[in-house]
Design a protein around this motif. Sequence first.
Motif: not given
Length: 162
Positions: A26-54
Motif C-alpha cells: 500500500x505504501x510503495x510506489x508502483x513501477x509506473x509511478x517510479x518510471x514517471x518520476x525517473x523520466x521527470x526528475x532523475x537528478x532527484x534520485x540519490x542512489x548509494x551502491x556498495x560494490x555495484x549493488x543498490x
Amino acid sequence: MLEIRNASIKDLDRIYELEKACFSEAEAATYDALKQRLEVFPNHFWLLERDGRLVAMVNGMTTNNGQLEDKMYRDATLHDEDGKYQMMFGVETDPEFRRKGYASILMKEAIKDCRNDSRKGVILTCKEEHVPFYERLGFVNKGVADSNHANEVWYLMELDLD
C-alpha cells in the motif's frame, strides 16, 4: 566500495525492487509511478551502491509548494526544477544493509545538494518510529501530517535550509 550517484531510467528495475523491499504494498510506489518520476526528475534520485549493488535510495520532487501533498506521490508533473523545497518521497535501505549508516550518508549528500541548489528546505513524512532518525539529521517534527497515504499515520518533518 561505496558510490553515490543520481539515477537514470536504466536503474528502474533495481529501484522498483528496493521500493518493494522497503515499503508495504500500500505504501510503495508502483513501477509506473517510479518510471514517471525517473523520466521527470532523475537528478532527484540519490542512489548509494556498495560494490555495484543498490543498497540505499532517496528520492523526491522539488516544488514551490511548502506543503507535501499526497497527490505529489502520484503525479511527477507537479515537479518544478526551480522549486524552493525538496520533497522526499522515499528514504530506503535494503533490509540486508540496515543499521550501517547508509541512509544517513545518503540523506546528508541529498541535503548538501539541496543547499548547493539554494533550496529553502527539505520536507518529508515518516512513521513515528523514524522521527528520531530525522531529528538527528536536523529535521523538526511538525506533528501528524495531513496525509492519508496508505491509511497510515505520518509525521511531517521539515529541515529549514535558510
